[in-house]
Write an enzyme that holds these catalytic residues in place. Structure first.
Site, PDB file in Angstrom:
ATOM      1  N   HIS A 116      21.405  45.938  31.837  1.00 22.67           N
ATOM      2  CA  HIS A 116      20.777  46.853  32.790  1.00 22.67           C
ATOM      3  C   HIS A 116      21.024  46.347  34.210  1.00 22.67           C
ATOM      4  O   HIS A 116      20.641  45.225  34.534  1.00 22.67           O
ATOM      5  CB  HIS A 116      19.261  46.958  32.533  1.00 22.67           C
ATOM      6  CG  HIS A 116      18.917  47.843  31.380  1.00 22.67           C
ATOM      7  ND1 HIS A 116      17.704  48.466  31.272  1.00 22.67           N
ATOM      8  CD2 HIS A 116      19.637  48.203  30.300  1.00 22.67           C
ATOM      9  CE1 HIS A 116      17.687  49.197  30.173  1.00 22.67           C
ATOM     10  NE2 HIS A 116      18.841  49.041  29.545  1.00 22.67           N
TER      11      HIS A 116
ATOM     12  N   TYR B  19       9.247  51.931  35.905  1.00 22.01           N
ATOM     13  CA  TYR B  19       7.890  51.439  36.175  1.00 22.01           C
ATOM     14  C   TYR B  19       7.191  52.490  37.029  1.00 22.01           C
ATOM     15  O   TYR B  19       7.690  52.867  38.079  1.00 22.01           O
ATOM     16  CB  TYR B  19       7.948  50.117  36.950  1.00 22.01           C
ATOM     17  CG  TYR B  19       8.479  48.939  36.166  1.00 22.01           C
ATOM     18  CD1 TYR B  19       9.855  48.725  36.052  1.00 22.01           C
ATOM     19  CD2 TYR B  19       7.619  48.038  35.554  1.00 22.01           C
ATOM     20  CE1 TYR B  19      10.355  47.637  35.342  1.00 22.01           C
ATOM     21  CE2 TYR B  19       8.108  46.946  34.845  1.00 22.01           C
ATOM     22  CZ  TYR B  19       9.476  46.758  34.745  1.00 22.01           C
ATOM     23  OH  TYR B  19       9.970  45.689  34.041  1.00 22.01           O
TER      24      TYR B  19
ATOM     25  N   LYS C  94       8.245  38.442  32.579  1.00 20.60           N
ATOM     26  CA  LYS C  94       8.561  37.031  32.804  1.00 20.60           C
ATOM     27  C   LYS C  94       8.181  36.107  31.642  1.00 20.60           C
ATOM     28  O   LYS C  94       8.589  34.953  31.626  1.00 20.60           O
ATOM     29  CB  LYS C  94       7.837  36.536  34.064  1.00 20.60           C
ATOM     30  CG  LYS C  94       8.436  37.072  35.346  1.00 20.60           C
ATOM     31  CD  LYS C  94       9.856  36.610  35.520  1.00 20.60           C
ATOM     32  CE  LYS C  94      10.639  37.506  36.475  1.00 20.60           C
ATOM     33  NZ  LYS C  94      12.085  37.402  36.269  1.00 20.60           N
TER      34      LYS C  94
ATOM     35  N   TYR D 274      13.139  39.525  39.872  1.00 19.64           N
ATOM     36  CA  TYR D 274      13.197  40.232  38.583  1.00 19.64           C
ATOM     37  C   TYR D 274      14.344  39.689  37.728  1.00 19.64           C
ATOM     38  O   TYR D 274      14.167  39.453  36.530  1.00 19.64           O
ATOM     39  CB  TYR D 274      13.392  41.738  38.825  1.00 19.64           C
ATOM     40  CG  TYR D 274      13.174  42.599  37.601  1.00 19.64           C
ATOM     41  CD1 TYR D 274      14.242  43.003  36.806  1.00 19.64           C
ATOM     42  CD2 TYR D 274      11.894  43.014  37.229  1.00 19.64           C
ATOM     43  CE1 TYR D 274      14.050  43.798  35.678  1.00 19.64           C
ATOM     44  CE2 TYR D 274      11.689  43.809  36.102  1.00 19.64           C
ATOM     45  CZ  TYR D 274      12.759  44.193  35.332  1.00 19.64           C
ATOM     46  OH  TYR D 274      12.568  44.966  34.209  1.00 19.64           O
TER      47      TYR D 274
HETATM   48  C1  PHB Z   1       8.998  45.924  26.970  1.00 21.13           C
HETATM   49  O1  PHB Z   1      10.055  46.501  26.700  1.00 21.13           O
HETATM   50  O2  PHB Z   1       8.134  45.636  26.094  1.00 21.13           O
HETATM   51  C2  PHB Z   1       8.731  45.524  28.415  1.00 21.13           C
HETATM   52  C3  PHB Z   1       9.741  45.670  29.352  1.00 21.13           C
HETATM   53  C4  PHB Z   1       9.512  45.317  30.682  1.00 21.13           C
HETATM   54  C5  PHB Z   1       8.274  44.813  31.049  1.00 21.13           C
HETATM   55  C6  PHB Z   1       7.255  44.658  30.102  1.00 21.13           C
HETATM   56  C7  PHB Z   1       7.480  45.012  28.775  1.00 21.13           C
HETATM   57  O3  PHB Z   1       8.051  44.472  32.356  1.00 21.13           O
END
Ligand code: PHB
Ligand code: APR
Length: 390
Positions: free
Chosen positions: A72, A201, A297, A385
Site C-alpha cells: 500500500h 480512516y 503500531k 505511519y
Molecule cells: C486492521 O486491519 O485490523 C487494522 C489496520 C490499520 C489499523 C488498525 C487495524 O490502524
C-alpha cells in the site's frame, strides 16, 4: 533443562526473537501458556512497516509475505464528507507499508521454528520466573501435573500485557504510564471485497470508522463504540448500517456487505512500562507497551524491540560485549515513546470525544485541515505511519 535464553510467550515477539537468536547461533526455548491453535486464533491488525517486512525477511519468513502481502503506497483520511489521500510513497520517495495479517506472520514464524527443530513448550501452566535479579535465573511451569524448571542465562518476557514477566517485577522497580480511552472499537471480519484498494480512516461526528482488509476478498471494518459495548448487541445489518452512516455517500454506496465471520469489541489504551530490563530479565512487545490500534503500531513496535534485544543478546554471546544489553531499555524506549505519541495523536485526531466539547471538535478539524494544507505535516504523518528508522 538448560538453555541460554528462556523466552516467555509464543506470540509474534517471542517467535521472532527465537528465530533471530537461532540465526545468530544463540540457543533459546520458548514457554507458551496456550496451544498453537489458540495463538493462531487471535485476529489482529496487519499493517506492516517497511522495517518490519525487512526484519521478517532477514528472519527467513518473508516468502509468503512477499507473495501474498498487499503493498500500500497510501491511505485515505475521510472527514467532512470527503476522502483525501495521504500519498506515503510520493512523500517518502517510494517507501510504503504492506498489509498482511498478523496471524499469518505468527503462522510463518511458528512453521519456521518447527522446521528448525527448535523447542517450544505449549500449554505451560503456572509459569513463574526465578532469580532474574541474580546470576542464575530460571523459569518453571506445570504441564501434565509435573512442575519443570528451565535454567538459563537470560529471560525474555514476550508474554504480552497480561503476562507473568512484568508482573514478576517488584512494583518499586517499575514505573508505568497509562491512558485508557473512553471508547472501544467494534470490529467485523467478512469475506467480501474491500470497499477501497487502500485503507480509509474516517473522522465523523457519529464516531471513528476504519475500512481495512486482509486480502482482496476478506475485509476488516471497525466503528468506534461505547467502552462497554457488547458485540452480541450488534447484528450484521446494524453494523453495516452504522458503518455506512459514517462513510461519504460514494463510499457508502460502493460498500459490499456480507455475513460476519468474526465480530468483537477491543478497548483502546496507551501503556508503557519503564525500564525494560531487570537484571537478566528483559521485556519486549506488548509485555512492555500497548498502543491504541489507530496507528497500526502494535506489531511493528514489538518488532523494533525484538530487533534491539536480539542484537544485544547476540553481541553478548558472540563478542562478549554487554553494551547492547546495558543499552537495550533506553534504546527501545526512545522508539516506543515516539510510536506512543503517533498512536495517541492519530487517535485524538479521528475519534469522537464528547467530553472535549465543540472546541475539541474544532481542534480536530483544524488538525485535519492543516494536514491537507501542509506537505510538511503530511510528510510527518507519513514517516511515522511507514515507520521511523531503527
Ligand atoms: C486492521 O486491519 O485490523 C487494522 C489496520 C490499520 C489499523 C488498525 C487495524 O490502524
Ligand atoms: N506464560 C506463558 N505465556 C504467556 C503468559 C504466561 N504467563 N501470558 C501470556 N502468554 C502468551 C500469550 O498466550 C501470547 O501467546 O504470550 C503471548 C504474548 O503474545 P502477544 O500478546 O501477541 O504479544 P506480542 O508477542 O508482544 O505481540 C504484540 O500482538 O497483541 C498484539 O497488538 C499487539 O500486534 C501486537 C502484537
Amino acid at each position: 533443562m538448560r538453555t541460554q535464553v528462556a523466552i516467555i510467550g509464543a506470540g509474534p515477539s517471542g517467535l521472532l526473537l527465537g528465530q533471530l537468536l537461532h540465526l545468530a547461533g544463540v540457543e533459546a526455548v520458548i514457554i507458551e501458556r496456550k496451544s498453537p491453535d489458540y495463538v493462531l486464533s487471535r485476529i489482529r491488525a496487519g499493517v506492516l512497516e517497511q522495517g518490519t517486512v525487512e526484519m521478517l525477511t532477514l528472519a527467513g519468513v518473508g516468502g509468503r509475505l512477499a507473495r501474498e502481502g498487499l503493498v500500500h503506497e497510501g491511505f485515505d483520511l475521510a472527514f467532512n464528507g470527503a476522502r483525501r489521500r495521504i500519498d506515503l510513497s510520493g512523500l517518502l520517495g517510494g517507501r510504503h507499508v504492506t498489509v498482511f495479517g498478523q496471524t499469518e506472520v505468527t503462522r510463518d514464524l511458528m512453521e519456521a521454528r518447527e522446521a528448525a527443530g527448535l523447542t517450544t513448550i505449549y500449554e505451560a501452566e503456572a509459569v513463574a520466573l526465578h532469580d532474574f535479579d541474580g546470576s542464575r535465573p530460571s523459569v518453571s511451569w506445570e504441564k501434565g501435573g509435573l512442575r519443570q524448571t528451565l535454567a538459563c542465562d537470560f529471560i525474555a518476557g514476550c508474554d504480552g500485557y497480561h503476562g507473568a514477566s512484568r508482573a514478576s517485577v517488584p512494583a518499586c522497580a517499575l514505573q508505568t504510564f497509562e491512558k485508557v480511552y473512553p471508547f472501544g472499537w467494534l470490529g467485523i471480519l467478512a469475506d467480501v471485497p474491500p470497499v477501497s484498494h487502500e485503507l480509509i480512516y474516517v473522522g465523523h461526528e457519529r464516531g471513528f470508522a476504519l475500512c481495512s482488509m486482509r486480502s482482496h476478498m476478506r475485509s476488516r471494518y471497525y466503528v468506534q463504540c461505547a467502552i462497554d459495548e457488547k458485540p452480541e448487541a450488534w447484528s450484521d445489518d446494524r453494523f453495516w448500517d452504522e458503518l455506512r452512516a459514517r462513510l461519504d455517500p460514494a463510499t457508502a454506496e460502493a460498500l459490499v456487505t456480507g455475513p460476519s465471520i468474526e465480530k468483537s469489541v477491543a478497548p483502546l489504551r496507551s501503556f508503557v512500562a519503564e525500564p525494560l530490563r531487570f537484571g537478566r530479565l528483559f521485556l519486549a512487545g506488548d509485555a512492555a507497551h500497548i498502543v491504541p490500534p489507530t496507528g497500526a503500531k502494535g506489531l511493528n513496535l514489538a518488532v523494533g524491540d525484538v530487533r534491539y534485544l536480539a542484537e544485544a543478546l547476540s553481541e553478548h554471546y558472540g563478542e562478549g560485549s554487554d553494551a547492547g544489553i546495558d543499552g537495550y531499555s533506553a534504546r527501545a524506549l526512545a522508539r516506543i515513546w515516539k510510536a506512543e505519541r503517533f498512536s495517541w495523536w492519530m487517535t485524538s485526531m479521528l475519534h469522537r470525544f464528547p467530553e472535549t466539547g465543540e472546541f475539541g471538535a474544532r481542534m480536530q478539524l483544524a488538525e485535519l485541515d492543516y494536514l491537507f494544507s501542509s506537505q510538511a505535516a503530511r510528510t510527518a504523518l507519513a514517516e511515522n505511519y511507514v515507520g521511523l528508522p531503527y
